[in-house]
Design a protein around this motif. Structure first.
Motif, short mmCIF file in Angstrom:
data_model
loop_
_atom_site.label_atom_id
_atom_site.label_comp_id
_atom_site.label_asym_id
_atom_site.label_seq_id
_atom_site.Cartn_x
_atom_site.Cartn_y
_atom_site.Cartn_z
N LEU A 1 0.84 -1.19 0.00
CA LEU A 1 0.00 0.00 0.00
C LEU A 1 0.88 1.24 0.00
O LEU A 1 1.96 1.24 0.59
N SER A 2 0.44 2.28 -0.65
CA SER A 2 1.24 3.51 -0.70
C SER A 2 0.33 4.72 -0.76
O SER A 2 -0.82 4.64 -1.18
N ASP A 3 0.87 5.84 -0.34
CA ASP A 3 0.11 7.08 -0.34
C ASP A 3 1.09 8.25 -0.41
O ASP A 3 2.26 8.14 -0.03
N GLN A 4 0.58 9.37 -0.93
CA GLN A 4 1.38 10.58 -0.95
C GLN A 4 1.61 11.09 0.47
O GLN A 4 0.78 10.86 1.35
N LEU A 5 2.71 11.73 0.68
CA LEU A 5 3.08 12.19 2.01
C LEU A 5 3.63 13.61 1.91
O LEU A 5 4.38 13.94 1.00
N GLU A 6 3.21 14.44 2.86
CA GLU A 6 3.76 15.78 2.95
C GLU A 6 3.98 16.11 4.42
O GLU A 6 3.03 16.24 5.19
N LEU A 7 5.24 16.23 4.79
CA LEU A 7 5.56 16.54 6.17
C LEU A 7 5.12 17.96 6.49
O LEU A 7 5.25 18.87 5.66
N SER A 8 4.59 18.15 7.68
CA SER A 8 4.24 19.49 8.12
C SER A 8 5.52 20.28 8.36
O SER A 8 6.59 19.69 8.58
N PRO A 9 5.46 21.61 8.33
CA PRO A 9 6.67 22.40 8.61
C PRO A 9 7.32 22.05 9.94
O PRO A 9 8.55 22.00 10.04
N ALA A 10 6.50 21.79 10.97
CA ALA A 10 7.05 21.48 12.29
C ALA A 10 7.80 20.14 12.27
O ALA A 10 8.92 20.04 12.78
N ALA A 11 7.18 19.11 11.68
CA ALA A 11 7.83 17.79 11.62
C ALA A 11 9.08 17.84 10.75
O ALA A 11 10.11 17.24 11.08
N LEU A 12 9.00 18.56 9.62
CA LEU A 12 10.15 18.66 8.72
C LEU A 12 11.32 19.37 9.41
O LEU A 12 12.48 18.95 9.25
N ALA A 13 11.03 20.40 10.18
CA ALA A 13 12.09 21.13 10.88
C ALA A 13 12.80 20.22 11.87
O ALA A 13 14.04 20.23 11.97
N ARG A 14 12.05 19.42 12.61
CA ARG A 14 12.67 18.51 13.58
C ARG A 14 13.54 17.47 12.87
O ARG A 14 14.66 17.17 13.30
N ILE A 15 13.00 16.90 11.79
CA ILE A 15 13.73 15.86 11.07
C ILE A 15 14.99 16.42 10.42
O ILE A 15 16.06 15.81 10.47
N ASN A 16 14.88 17.58 9.79
CA ASN A 16 16.05 18.19 9.17
C ASN A 16 17.14 18.48 10.20
O ASN A 16 18.34 18.27 9.95
N ALA A 17 16.71 18.97 11.36
CA ALA A 17 17.69 19.28 12.42
C ALA A 17 18.42 18.02 12.87
O ALA A 17 19.64 18.06 13.14
#
Length: 254
Positions: free
Chosen positions: A100-116
């Protein structure tokens, strides 16, 4: 003859009127039967926009998280995303062959934590092995990867004592839990509405344990579920409770 015609004239007029009324009634009935339901018609005219093709990433590095534990219900998960947070999630369930698969878009808050956390690891430059001396294979195997400029680097571990690597794995697990739950809710809403109460019960438990990547990202979906009369009342009430819980969490963070 004249008297007979005068006597029969009103009767013929009444019979003609009755026949005309019956014909009009029948025509109205046929039209009512062939007219599409307003809600169904709206759905046919304006369906949901199709998802963009998977694999469309912005220029730059691509980040990959993979989790595998054959004995878990969700036994295999792959998350791929670019620097903007756009990507996809693919997953497999135990005893089910389909991926199964689906499109994904990280929220700005989640993306900031992951990038850090990626930056804290200095991943591409680091030669660190994140696998601890202790083995906890029963918890599942985690793979991290960055692809950039035609090159890629993979790291595998089932337990790590590196705080940034552990935190990164936790962030991706929370992201996967939220994305899979959203996928299941959308499918149940359209195909099996009676399954939505149990899924929303799961959502409430995940909220209580802070196991979701970014609960405010769920607000639009929860509002739709709370107002969807196709769903059982218990599901709509659960969606409303979840909305209030998220609102309280947002107020507490301010």
């Amino acid at each position: 003859m004249g008297d007979s015609a005068m006597r029969n004239g009103p009767r013929r007029l009444i019979a003609l009127s009755f026949a005309l009324f019956s014909a009009l009634a029948f025509l109205s009935f046929v039209c009512a039967q062939t007219r599409p339901n307003a809600k169904q018609n709206a759905r046919q005219i304006a369906p949901e926009a199709p998802a963009k093709s998977t694999g469309e990433f912005a220029a730059g590095p691509v980040f990959i998280y993979e989790f595998t534990q054959p004995e878990f219900y969700v036994r295999h998960i792959i998350i791929e995303h670019d620097v903007t947070g756009k990507g996809k999630i693919s997953f497999e369930r135990k005893d089910v062959d389909d991926v199964l698969s689906d499109q994904l878009e990280l929220s700005p808050a989640a993306l900031a934590r992951i990038n850090a956390l990626w930056q804290a690891l200095g991943y591409l430059e680091s030669r660190t092995s994140y696998q601890a001396k202790k083995q906890f294979a029963h918890l599942g195997t985690i793979k991290l990867c960055v692809k950039r400029d035609g090159k890629e680097k993979w790291t595998t571990f089932n337990w790590t004592e590196d705080k940034s690597a552990a935190a990164l794995a936790t962030e991706y697990r929370r992201l996967a839990d939220q994305a899979i739950l959203v996928f299941d809710l959308k499918v149940a809403r359209e195909n099996q509405p009676l399954a939505t109460p149990k899924l929303l019960d799961t959502l409430e438990h995940l909220l209580a344990r802070n196991e979701l990547a970014d609960p405010p990202q769920l607000v639009p979906l929860l509002r739709d579920l709370a107002m969807d009369e196709r769903l059982p009342l218990i599901a709509r009430n659960a969606a409303t409770r979840a909305l209030k819980k998220i609102e309280r969490m947002e107020r507490a963070e301010k």
